[in-house]
Every structure is written in structure tokens, then in C-alpha cells.
Design an enzyme around this catalytic site. Structure first.
Site, mmCIF file in Angstrom:
data_model
loop_
_atom_site.group_PDB
_atom_site.id
_atom_site.type_symbol
_atom_site.label_atom_id
_atom_site.label_comp_id
_atom_site.label_asym_id
_atom_site.label_seq_id
_atom_site.Cartn_x
_atom_site.Cartn_y
_atom_site.Cartn_z
ATOM 1 C CD GLU B 50 32.880 47.670 52.675
ATOM 2 O OE1 GLU B 50 33.773 48.536 52.769
ATOM 3 O OE2 GLU B 50 32.035 47.463 53.577
ATOM 4 C CG PHE B 112 21.539 52.793 59.855
ATOM 5 C CD1 PHE B 112 22.385 53.866 60.092
ATOM 6 C CD2 PHE B 112 22.045 51.504 60.003
ATOM 7 C CE1 PHE B 112 23.696 53.660 60.499
ATOM 8 C CE2 PHE B 112 23.355 51.287 60.410
ATOM 9 C CZ PHE B 112 24.183 52.371 60.654
ATOM 10 C CD GLN B 113 25.358 50.443 57.610
ATOM 11 O OE1 GLN B 113 24.967 49.278 57.566
ATOM 12 N NE2 GLN B 113 26.587 50.766 58.009
ATOM 13 C CE LYS B 162 18.882 41.811 58.320
ATOM 14 N NZ LYS B 162 19.330 42.582 59.487
ATOM 15 C CG MET B 469 52.979 59.281 35.693
ATOM 16 S SD MET B 469 54.412 59.056 34.611
ATOM 17 C CE MET B 469 54.284 57.310 34.232
#
Lengths: 169, 579
Positions: B50, B112-113, B162, B469
Site C-alpha cells: 500500500e 479483525f483488520q 463495508k 548520506m
């Protein structure tokens, strides 16, 4: 320096967290924040008290203005305004000293809300300084609990009448 | 006509003329992906992470000015977007990120999630929404696109549970938007604009200091006309690069920690700093107490909060840079600054950037210069670190929106997915990610995306085997204690190793084999004379990504360098300045 901001915001969930998050995220000092719905149920008024020098305060105002949910900001620091806070104070009050506490409360125009066997609850409305003074004076009597509402503020009404056409009376 | 929330989302995207979505599906966003299955007007780019999706949408947006769109699931899908959103927020990139959420009745139950996506993303977005009523969905999406793309642009996240995606609704996507708390000022104050013109006319040592706002507001054209008319020397922040062609006679280069001698001396000697669309970042200003002390400052910016935050400004002008510059142009007069032009020209001439670096191996700046020769019109993305600074200093930028780099947040792993997004939006241009061997590994999984999308993105890895760096800082300020910066290090290495040598273990991964494993083309360049032939070879490949690993000098440093906390005129110009 202490600053007072009164602002109108969308009455959405999460608005208060956007504002308090802005203060914590950018390291600004927030002393108190209060919120309540206005006459228009879609708008809330938030009053906040913060500390910072002029440069920091300027940034605070600009950053608050950037929030989409903030509709309007008024800086009441310098303006003529009424500032009020409410405090509930529980103080130890054995029967023999109740009278003394009543007297102190009377001087400050505090209300006695509740009296128990060995303590009592007082209510005081006023400026933050007045509440500071009152709690200081009550300290020797043993304040066991203190709840302060945080400041709410409103700009004073205009005191000069608009000049009417045609001039003097 | 009744439709589901998911269908309304796609109607909204169509109405906003979205042609590409960068996304990754998951349980809480299946209904929207289901509508996309049969939607022909939009291309869904399936990234491998993502974070890659958000950076790709960012590259798409920066290179075009259009709003990038991201679609991911709840919980980890949403949390993985945070670095991408913060990157875009810092650099003012318009993105609408739609996240699925668990059904409304399960929110707060540790489902969940589930994650508090709005809470987590609040500080890294311009604004965000949790839609809890289907009646709000159309309006929220309209507002999201409006807020993302107007004012100072930025990412807006819309979290859609959802059940809202599945509910039927009669509401539609509104055509108009009205937000009472959001009215970005676009037209500048005319009085202030006149004062700015007056001040410029009287100035003996004026300097334009331009930033990313010039690209965002599409005002490169009018700005270039202003430079032609006034002949005022110009310096740029990292984000402003490309405002003038790098070879323009009045262009003094980038200022700041790794800025050019001419730009840094210019900013410290100027009597009028005319800043446009830049926020006086600490990497650009160095020690603020020493910054541009002799200069009055004019500052054009669309964000009032950017004005007088780091430096105090004499003439602030809030508004859209393009509108302000267009109003300014006709009233500007050419100042008499011949001796200033001479002085700045001498700085430029006497202290040019040197592409030579110490040590064995290819000089990284030379790689960039050869890329510039073979691909003169490329969109360059960078990772973060030495690769970023060398790309900014040594590529000859000509066009606006041609350097895509994470300037504010400094996100390693930005460049490659951003290149994918830029290539999708600009099929006819060459897109090159200039990377380090450290940062490319932060989003290397997107090779799969680039191969599947048949994108000819070129990844030029400057491999020095170090996090270069940080290693440079350790060399200069920590007596070469290369703590956790060597990417080849193994238990068999000498303890407290302070320099590379014959004893170094083989580098992993083998980038050529890795590229081939993904079915991309892979090249390795060991000798300087092979740079151009390999770049020309890469140029012929137009249907898959090309990974070129350049084995560069391991301890090459980026020069000049203003040490942290120093003033901009206290530059170290090269190894010879080190005691």
C-alpha cells in the site's frame, strides 16, 4: 503570554481531537479547552486558553484556521470580553468549622451545593483568577477534590450607540 | 436511480475524470473492487504494498497536477498508507485515499483488520473523513476531491465502512461543493503586489528564491517571463528545481545544506529575497540567526501558515502564485543590478560544481551527468540521501514537474513507486528513478508492478554499499564510526570497521539477478566508459523496467555541504576543506 481564542467549528465527531492533536503535534501549550453546541446545532463553540509568545500565537491561529472544520476564529486576548469558569470544590468541613467556610464562600459568592458529615461541595463561577484565589483561601481547610470547567468567553456587547443620521441630540 | 455505496464511489471517481487507481484489495473494500471489475473507464494498478500505491499516486499527481487516487482496505491496508500520505502532505501533493473500514456496527470492537484510520491519519493528511451515513457519501467524496486539489494541495483520506459500501442509496454525487470553513484565498492583495514591485525596482541585490509552489500553481511560464524582463538572479529550493532551466545564465542553483556556492553566497549577500511558493525549510536556510540578514523579504505563498514561521517577512502576499505573478508582471520594472549580476556570475564561474569524487569506482555525479546527456528530457524521481542530492545538483532540468522527490519528509523508498505513477501518466517520456542501494530496497517489491504494467521505468542504482548520506555524516562528524551504515557487513568483518577494503564480503542482493528474477532487464556498470553504452542500451527497452547498477566510489561525498547549525556561507566545498 496567556491567550484566549473563541472559535466556531463544525459540530462533527473528531473536531476536538483535530484541535487538541494540533496542539500536541506542534508542541503548543494548551491550558484549557471547552466545547459546547451553539444556537445552530450544526455548529459548536470552542474556547481555548493557550500560552506562547506573539510569533507562536500567530502560528497557532494560522494553524487552527487551516483546519477545514474550523469556521471562524476570534482572538479575545486583547478585546473587551467576559471570561468565566466554573469550579466545583470539595473541602473538609468538620461541623465546628462549617460556619467559617460558609463565611468564606459568602465573600466569594460561592454556592454551597452539598453538605456531608465531614465535607461539603461548593460551586463558584467567575474569572480564572477568582477561582485561583478562592481555592488558595480554602487550602487551609483541606480541599480534597477540585473540578474546573475551563474557560468560556464572549466578546462584550458594544457600548457606544451608532450615530443616527442628522447628527446631534 | 438507486445504487450501492460502492457504485456511488465509482460514479464519483468517473465524475472527477479519474483514469487510474493505485490500490490493493482486502476484505473491507471488496465491494468497491467488485464494481471496478467491470468498469472500463478506469485502470487499476495493483501495487505490491500500500505504501507503493500512495507513492505511485503521488508520482502520478506531481508529474501531471491531477489528483492521484488510492484504494486500499482497512487495518493494515490503511496503516501501510501512512508514510505515503505523510510524504504527500509535506510536499503538498493532491491525493484522495479511499480506505475500507469494518462495518459501522463493529467499529470500536477491535474487529479483525480494524484500525482507527481517521485517528492515525489525521496529522498526515490535509483532511480526512469517516463516512458513517450513506447519505453523506456523495458529498464527502466531492469535498475530498475539492480539498485535495485546491488551496495548498494535499492528501485527503475517506474511510468507508463495508456496510456503507453495500447499502443502497438514492443520493448522487453532487456537482457543487460548499464548505463554510474552507475558502482558500487565491487572488493576492493588490497593494502588497505594488509594494513588492516597488521594492524590487529599488533593490541593488535582488534574488528570486523559488520553491515547489511554482510547479504546483503552474506558474513556471509567467515566472520565466518575469526573469527575462527583470534579469534578476534566481535560486531554488529542492522542490523548486526546474523553475528555470539548470543552464539558464541567471540561475545560481539550489541553496541550502548541499546547495551551490553561488546560491548560498547569493542568499547571504542579497538585499532583497523574493520568495515564491517555498517555506524556508531548515535544510535550505541553515542557521536562521545568520540567514539572509541583509535582505528584506517578500514572500508569496498560498498557505498563510508558511509565512513568517521560520523567517520574519517584510511583504507577505497570500494567494495563488500564478495569479499574483500575472498581476505583478506588467508593473515590474527592470532594476539596475549590473554589478550584482557580475558578482553572482563570478561566484558561479569560480565555484562550479565538481563531478570528480575521491576513491576508486565510478563518480556518482558523472553517472547523473551521463544520464542527463542520454536522456535530456526525462522525468527524474529520486530516493533520499546522496542519490537525491546528486540528482538535484547534476541533472540538467529543463521542464517543470520533472524532478519528483520527497523533499519535506525525506522518504527513502519514494522514488521507484513514484516513477511508476509518473510513467503511467506520461507514457511518452522517459522516467528514471535515481536510487541508492539502500533506499531502492525499501520498495523494491514494486518491480513486479512495473513488469506487469509493462512500464519502461529505468532504475539507476548508485551502489556504494553504504547508507551513503548517513555514512558521510559519520565520516565528517563521528570520526568514521560507520555504525550500521555498511550494507555488506557480516559477522566476519573487522569490528568497528572504518573503511572498505579487499576484505569486504560480497554485496547482497545481486541487483542484476534480482531484476531478472522479476523479468525486468538488469545491467551492471563497473567502468566509467560503459555508462553511456549501457544507458543507450536501456533506452531501446520500451516494454519493461530496466535496473542498472552502477558500482560507484564507496566513500564519495556530496559537496558542497553546510554543516548542520552553520550559516549558509560557511560551506565545506570539498575534501580539501576538511582538516
Amino acid at each position: 503570554m496567556k491567550h484566549v481564542i473563541s472559535m466556531l467549528v463544525e459540530n462533527h465527531q473528531g473536531v476536538l481531537s483535530r484541535i487538541s492533536g494540533l496542539f500536541s503535534g506542534r508542541g503548543y501549550n494548551l491550558e484549557s479547552i471547552t466545547a459546547g453546541v451553539t444556537r445552530d446545532p450544526t455548529i459548536s463553540r470552542i474556547t481555548l486558553v493557550c500560552y506562547g509568545d506573539d510569533v507562536v500565537f500567530e502560528q497557532i491561529k494560522k494553524q487552527l484556521n487551516r483546519l477545514i472544520d474550523v469556521i471562524k476564529i476570534a482572538d479575545l486576548t486583547e478585546k473587551p470580553a467576559i471570561h468565566r469558569e466554573l469550579a466545583l470544590i470539595k473541602v473538609k468541613a468538620e461541623p465546628k468549622i462549617r460556619g467559617e467556610i460558609f463565611q468564606v464562600a459568602d465573600v466569594f459568592r460561592a454556592k454551597v451545593l452539598d453538605v456531608g458529615t465531614d465535607s461539603m461541595v461548593l460551586e463558584l463561577t467567575g474569572s480564572s483568577e477568582k477561582i485561583d484565589d478562592f481555592t488558595n483561601i480554602l487550602q487551609p481547610y483541606n480541599v480534597t477534590e477540585l473540578a474546573r470547567s475551563g474557560l468560556i468567553s464572549m466578546e462584550r456587547a458594544k457600548k457606544t450607540a451608532k450615530k443616527t443620521k442628522g447628527g446631534k441630540q | 436511480m438507486s445504487m450501492t455505496g460502492a457504485q456511488l464511489v465509482i460514479e464519483a471517481l468517473k465524475s472527477e475524470k479519474v483514469d487510474t487507481i493505485f490500490g490493493y484489495p482486502g476484505g473491507a473494500v471488496i465491494p468497491i473492487f467488485d464494481v471496478l471489475f467491470s468498469e472500463k473507464s478506469m485502470h487499476v494498478v495493483l501495487t505490491r504494498h500500500e505504501q507503493g500505491a500512495v507513492h505511485a499516486a503521488d508520482g502520478y499527481a506531481r508529474s501531471t497536477g491531477k489528483t492521484g487516487v488510492v484504494l486500499v482496505t482497512s487495518g493494515p491496508g490503511a496503516t501501510n498508507t501512512i508514510t505515503g500520505l505523510a510524504t504527500a502532505n509535506f510536499d503538498s501533493v493532491p491525493i484522495v485515499c479511499i480506505t475500507g473500514q469494518v462495518p459501522t456496527h463493529m467499529i470500536g470492537n477491535d474487529a479483525f483488520q480494524e484500525a482507527d484510520t481517521v485517528g492515525i491519519s489525521r496529522p498526515v493528511t490535509k483532511h480526512n473523513y469517516l463516512v458513517t451515513d450513506i447519505k453523506d457519501l456523495g458529498r464527502v467524496l466531492k469535498e475530498a476531491f475539492y480539498i485535495a486539489s485546491t488551496g495548498r494541495p494535499g492528501p485527503v483520506l475517506v474511510d468507508i465502512p463495508k456496510d456503507i459500501q453495500l447499502h443502497k442509496t438514492d443520493t448522487t454525487f453532487p456537482q457543487r461543493v460548499q464548505i463554510r470553513g474552507y475558502n482558500p484565498l487565491t487572488k493576492g492583495h493588490s497593494g502588497q503586489i505594488k509594494k513588492a514591485a516597488e521594492l524590487l525596482k529599488k533593490s541593488k541585490k535582488p534574488l528570486f528564491y523559488v520553491g515547489g509552489g511554482l510547479h504546483i500553481s503552474n506558474s513556471i511560464g509567467i515566472f520565466r517571463k518575469i526573469v527575462e524582463k527583470t534579469n534578476v538572479p534566481t535560486i531554488s529550493s529542492l522542490m523548486g528545481i526546474g523553475a528555470l532551466p539548470s543552464t539558464h545564465p541567471r540561475y545560481l542553483g539550489m541553496l541550502g545544506m548541499h546547495g551551490t556556492f553561488a546560491a548560498n553566497m547569493g542568499v547571504m549577500s542579497s538585499d532583497l529575497l523574493f520568495a515564491i511558493g517555498t517555506r524556508f525549510d531548515d535544510r535550505a536556510t541553515g542557521d536562521l540567526s545568520k540567514f539572509a540578514k541583509g535582505a528584506k523579504i517578500i514572500h508569496i505563498d498560498i498557505d498563510p501558515a508558511s509565512i513568517s514561521r521560520n523567517v520574519s517577512v517584510d511583504i507577505p502576499i497570500v494567494g495563488d502564485a500564478k495569479l499574483i505573478l500575472e498581476e505583478l508582471y506588467p508593473i515590474l520594472e527592470k532594476p539596475s543590478i549590473d554589478s550584482w549580476i557580475e558578482e553572482t556570475g563570478q561566484w558561479k564561474k569560480n565555484h562550479p560544481l565538481s563531478p570528480e569524487t575521491s576513491g576508486d569506482g565510478i563518480s556518482p555525479p558523472k553517472v547523473i551527468k551521463r544520464i542527463s546527456e542520454v536522456f535530456p528530457d526525462a522525468i527524474i524521481t529520486t530516493e533520499v540521501g546522496q542519490n537525491q542530492m546528486w540528482a538535484a545538483l547534476f541533472y540538467d532540468f529543463k521542464k517543470p514537474r520533472s524532478l519528483l522527490t520527497s523533499g519535506g519528509l525525506g522518504t527513502m523508498g519514494y522514488g521507484f513507486p513514484a516513477a511508476i505513477g509518473a510513467q503511467i501518466a506520461n507514457r511518452d517520456r522517459t522516467v528514471i528513478d535515481i536510487a541508492g542501494d539502500g533506499s531502492i530496497q525499501m520498495n523494491i517489491q514494486e518491480l513486479a508492478t512495473a513488469v506487469q504494467e509493462e512500464l519502461p521505468v529505468i532504475v539507476a542504482i548508485l551502489n556504494n554499499g553504504y547508507l551513503g548520506m548517513v555514512r558521510q555524516w559519520q565520516e565528517l562528524f563521528n570520526e568514521k564510526r560507520y555504525s550500521s551504515t555498511c550494507l555488506a557487513r557480516r559477522p566476519s568483518c573487522p569490528p568497528q570497521c572504518k573503511e572498505p577494503g579487499d576484505y569486504c564480503p560480497p554485496y547482497i542482493p545481486d541487483f542484476v539477478k534480482l531484476a531478472e528474477a522479476y523479468n525486468a532487464a538488469g545491467f551492471r556498470v563497473v567502468n566509467e566508459e560503459d555508462i553511456i553504452p549501457v544507458l543507450k542500451e536501456a533506452k531501446k527497452i520500451r516494454n519493461r523496467p530496466v535496473v542498472i547498477e552502477f558500482l560507484v566510489s564507496r566513500e564519495a561525498n556530496v559537496w558542497p555541504m553546510v554543516p548542520a547549525g552553520a550559516g549558509n556561507n560557511e560551506m565545506l566545498l570539498g575534501e580539501e576543506d576538511l582538516i
